[in-house]
Design a protein around this motif. Sequence first.
Motif, PDB file in Angstrom:
ATOM      1  N   UNK A  72       0.839  -1.209   0.000  1.00 18.09           N
ATOM      2  CA  UNK A  72       0.000   0.000   0.000  1.00 18.09           C
ATOM      3  C   UNK A  72       0.868   1.250   0.000  1.00 18.09           C
ATOM      4  N   UNK A  73       1.975   1.240   0.748  1.00 20.31           N
ATOM      5  CA  UNK A  73       2.838   2.417   0.798  1.00 20.31           C
ATOM      6  C   UNK A  73       3.464   2.673  -0.567  1.00 20.31           C
ATOM      7  N   UNK A  74       3.892   1.609  -1.245  1.00 22.97           N
ATOM      8  CA  UNK A  74       4.477   1.768  -2.583  1.00 22.97           C
ATOM      9  C   UNK A  74       3.427   2.293  -3.564  1.00 22.97           C
ATOM     10  N   UNK A  75       2.219   1.780  -3.473  1.00 15.76           N
ATOM     11  CA  UNK A  75       1.156   2.220  -4.389  1.00 15.76           C
ATOM     12  C   UNK A  75       0.757   3.661  -4.067  1.00 15.76           C
ATOM     13  N   UNK A  76       0.714   3.999  -2.787  1.00 11.42           N
ATOM     14  CA  UNK A  76       0.399   5.380  -2.396  1.00 11.42           C
ATOM     15  C   UNK A  76       1.454   6.337  -2.945  1.00 11.42           C
ATOM     16  N   UNK A  77       2.730   5.943  -2.885  1.00 12.39           N
ATOM     17  CA  UNK A  77       3.806   6.783  -3.430  1.00 12.39           C
ATOM     18  C   UNK A  77       3.633   6.979  -4.930  1.00 12.39           C
ATOM     19  N   UNK A  78       3.306   5.885  -5.589  1.00 12.66           N
ATOM     20  CA  UNK A  78       3.108   5.949  -7.042  1.00 12.66           C
ATOM     21  C   UNK A  78       1.947   6.881  -7.387  1.00 12.66           C
ATOM     22  N   UNK A  79       0.851   6.757  -6.654  1.00  8.57           N
ATOM     23  CA  UNK A  79      -0.315   7.603  -6.918  1.00  8.57           C
ATOM     24  C   UNK A  79       0.001   9.076  -6.643  1.00  8.57           C
ATOM     25  N   UNK A  80       0.782   9.320  -5.565  1.00  7.13           N
ATOM     26  CA  UNK A  80       1.085  10.707  -5.186  1.00  7.13           C
ATOM     27  C   UNK A  80       1.866  11.419  -6.284  1.00  7.13           C
ATOM     28  N   UNK A  81       2.582  10.670  -7.095  1.00  6.18           N
ATOM     29  CA  UNK A  81       3.381  11.277  -8.170  1.00  6.18           C
ATOM     30  C   UNK A  81       2.596  11.425  -9.468  1.00  6.18           C
ATOM     31  N   UNK A  82       1.364  10.958  -9.506  1.00  8.09           N
ATOM     32  CA  UNK A  82       0.570  11.009 -10.744  1.00  8.09           C
ATOM     33  C   UNK A  82      -0.116  12.364 -10.896  1.00  8.09           C
ATOM     34  N   UNK A  83      -0.120  12.910 -12.118  1.00  5.29           N
ATOM     35  CA  UNK A  83      -0.748  14.224 -12.321  1.00  5.29           C
ATOM     36  C   UNK A  83      -2.268  14.211 -12.124  1.00  5.29           C
ATOM     37  N   UNK A  84      -2.901  13.039 -12.236  1.00  8.72           N
ATOM     38  CA  UNK A  84      -4.371  12.974 -12.091  1.00  8.72           C
ATOM     39  C   UNK A  84      -4.814  13.044 -10.637  1.00  8.72           C
ATOM     40  N   UNK A  85      -3.854  12.871  -9.710  1.00  5.32           N
ATOM     41  CA  UNK A  85      -4.214  12.710  -8.291  1.00  5.32           C
ATOM     42  C   UNK A  85      -3.951  14.001  -7.516  1.00  5.32           C
ATOM     43  N   UNK A  86      -4.975  14.460  -6.787  1.00  2.65           N
ATOM     44  CA  UNK A  86      -4.827  15.676  -5.976  1.00  2.65           C
ATOM     45  C   UNK A  86      -4.166  15.365  -4.644  1.00  2.65           C
ATOM     46  N   UNK A  87      -4.629  14.304  -3.974  1.00  2.36           N
ATOM     47  CA  UNK A  87      -4.159  14.034  -2.623  1.00  2.36           C
ATOM     48  C   UNK A  87      -4.254  12.545  -2.327  1.00  2.36           C
ATOM     49  N   UNK A  88      -3.219  12.019  -1.726  1.00  2.72           N
ATOM     50  CA  UNK A  88      -3.274  10.634  -1.261  1.00  2.72           C
ATOM     51  C   UNK A  88      -3.461  10.674   0.248  1.00  2.72           C
ATOM     52  N   UNK A  89      -4.467   9.964   0.743  1.00  4.90           N
ATOM     53  CA  UNK A  89      -4.786   9.957   2.171  1.00  4.90           C
ATOM     54  C   UNK A  89      -4.354   8.610   2.734  1.00  4.90           C
ATOM     55  N   UNK A  90      -3.076   8.562   3.113  1.00  8.01           N
ATOM     56  CA  UNK A  90      -2.478   7.289   3.552  1.00  8.01           C
ATOM     57  C   UNK A  90      -1.523   7.595   4.694  1.00  8.01           C
ATOM     58  N   UNK A  91      -1.895   7.252   5.933  1.00  9.07           N
ATOM     59  CA  UNK A  91      -1.069   7.644   7.081  1.00  9.07           C
ATOM     60  C   UNK A  91       0.392   7.192   6.975  1.00  9.07           C
ATOM     61  N   UNK A  92       0.654   6.104   6.251  1.00  8.82           N
ATOM     62  CA  UNK A  92       2.037   5.612   6.173  1.00  8.82           C
ATOM     63  C   UNK A  92       2.908   6.460   5.244  1.00  8.82           C
ATOM     64  N   UNK A  93       2.274   7.301   4.419  1.00  5.21           N
ATOM     65  CA  UNK A  93       3.007   8.044   3.390  1.00  5.21           C
ATOM     66  C   UNK A  93       3.493   9.380   3.937  1.00  5.21           C
ATOM     67  N   UNK A  94       4.821   9.610   3.935  1.00  3.90           N
ATOM     68  CA  UNK A  94       5.325  10.908   4.403  1.00  3.90           C
ATOM     69  C   UNK A  94       4.629  12.037   3.640  1.00  3.90           C
ATOM     70  N   UNK A  95       4.203  13.064   4.364  1.00  3.16           N
ATOM     71  CA  UNK A  95       3.522  14.193   3.728  1.00  3.16           C
ATOM     72  C   UNK A  95       2.016  14.044   3.703  1.00  3.16           C
ATOM     73  N   UNK A  96       1.519  12.827   3.925  1.00  2.00           N
ATOM     74  CA  UNK A  96       0.075  12.610   3.942  1.00  2.00           C
ATOM     75  C   UNK A  96      -0.484  13.123   5.276  1.00  2.00           C
TER      76      UNK A  96
END
Length: 409
Positions: free
Chosen positions: A279-303
Motif C-alpha cells: 500500500x505504501x508503494x502504491x500510495x507513493x506511485x499515486x502521489x506522483x501522478x498528475x491525475x491525483x490531488x491528494x493521497x490519504x495514507x497515514x504511512x506516506x510521508x507528507x500525507x
Amino acid sequence: MANSDSENAGPGTRLAGAGRRPEWTGTPDHPGAVVAPPVWRASTHLYPDVAALRAHPANEDGKFYYGRRGAPTQWALSDALTSLEPGAAGTVLYPSGVAAIAGVLLTVLRPGDVLLMTDNAYEPSRVMGRGLLADFGVTTRWFDPTDPAAFEAAICEKTRCVLLESPGSLTLEVQDVPALAAMAKARGIVTVLDNTWASPLGFAALDHGADITVMSLTKHVSGHSDCMMGSASAGPDWYRRLRLRAQGLGNVVSPDDAALMLRGMRTMHLRLEAETRSATAIAEWLAARPEVSRVLCPMLPGSPGHDLWRRDFTGGCGLFSFVLKGGTSAARDALIDALHLFGIGYSWGGFESLATPVDPQAIRTASAWPLAGMDADDRFGVRLSIGLEDTADLIADLELGLRAWEEAR
Ligand SMILES: *Cc1c(COP(=O)(O)O)cnc(C)c1O
C-alpha cells in the motif's frame, strides 16, 4: 508451553501461541494434544448431577454453563485477542463489528447522555447515533477529528462517552488519541476507540488512553473475506460490564466462525506487513501522478496524519484513499470499473484488493471536505484495500483505471 504470555515476545510469537491453552486443545490424559483449538459445537452443557447444576459457579469465564456463554473455541479466541491487547482484562465477541459497536455503546450510555462521535466515523456508526441511540434517548454530536480544541469545546455536562476511529476508515485522518482520551478522562468521559484499521499489532489502544477498544474482526483478523465478527477489549471494570450486557443482549458467535478467526489470526502480522509495504508503494506511485490531488495514507510521508502515525503506531495496513484532481463522479466510476484486479465491494483487510468510491461530503457534518489545502473541485475519492497480489500488477491495473478516468472526464 504453547501459550506465550510474554508481553516482550514479538507479534509473530504472540500470534502463534495465542489462545492455545492445553486444556482447550486436548484431553485430561493428553493436554495440548492438538495445535488448533477444536470446534466445540454446543448449545447444552451437561452437569454431572442436579447438585452441580444448582451449585455451579454461575457465569464465570472459562467455565461450562450454557451455549450462549460459548465453549472452548470461543474462549480461545477471546483469550487470544486479550493477550494481544496490553492492559486488557478480557475480550467480548460479537456477531459483527457493528454489533460490537452497538454492544459497547448500549453498555456505556444511558438515556439523557450525550455521545461525541468523530466526524470521520464509519457510516453505520453514524447511523447508530441518529437511529438506535436517538431512539433510546441518547444525543449524538459530531466533532472534527483533527481539531482537539473543537473536541474540547463540544464537551458538555451530559457528555458520557466519545467514539473515536483513528484513522477514519474512509478519509484516514489520524486522531491524537492520547490527547483526546486525556481530555475525556479528566471529565469522567469514557473513550471508545474503533481500532479496526491498525489492530492491536499497529496501535496499543488501551495503552494510549482508550477505555474500550473495538475491532471488526471481519477485516484483518479473518483476513480471508469469509467470516464476520466483532470484538471489544477493556480493563477489568469495563470488561465485566460489557460481558454482562452482551449476555443480556443474547450475543453469541458460532464456534466454527471462532475457529476461522483463530486460523486467520495466526498469519495476521505477515499479511499486515505485506499489505502495508504494498500500500505504501502504491500510495507513493499515486502521489506522483498528475491525475491525483491528494493521497490519504497515514504511512506516506507528507500525507495528513503521518506525523501522529509515526509517533503512536507500530504498523499500518492496506487501506487508504486518494482524491482525484477535478473531474466528475462518472469519470471516477469509470476508473473503478476499468480495474481488473480490484473487486468492487464493501469491507477490506482480505487477501484480495478492493476499490470503492468515497464521497465524504454526503455524510460529514462537523468537518470540511475537501480537506484544508485541497482545491474545492477535488472531491471525488477512491478507497483502496490493498491485498496480497503483487504490487507491480496492482500498479499496472491502476494505470489502466487512470487512463479510463482521463478518457471519461
Ligand atoms: C467494517 C467496519 C466495521 C463493522 O464491521 P462488520 O464486521 O462489517 O460489522 C466497524 N468499523 C470499521 C472501521 C469498519 O471498517
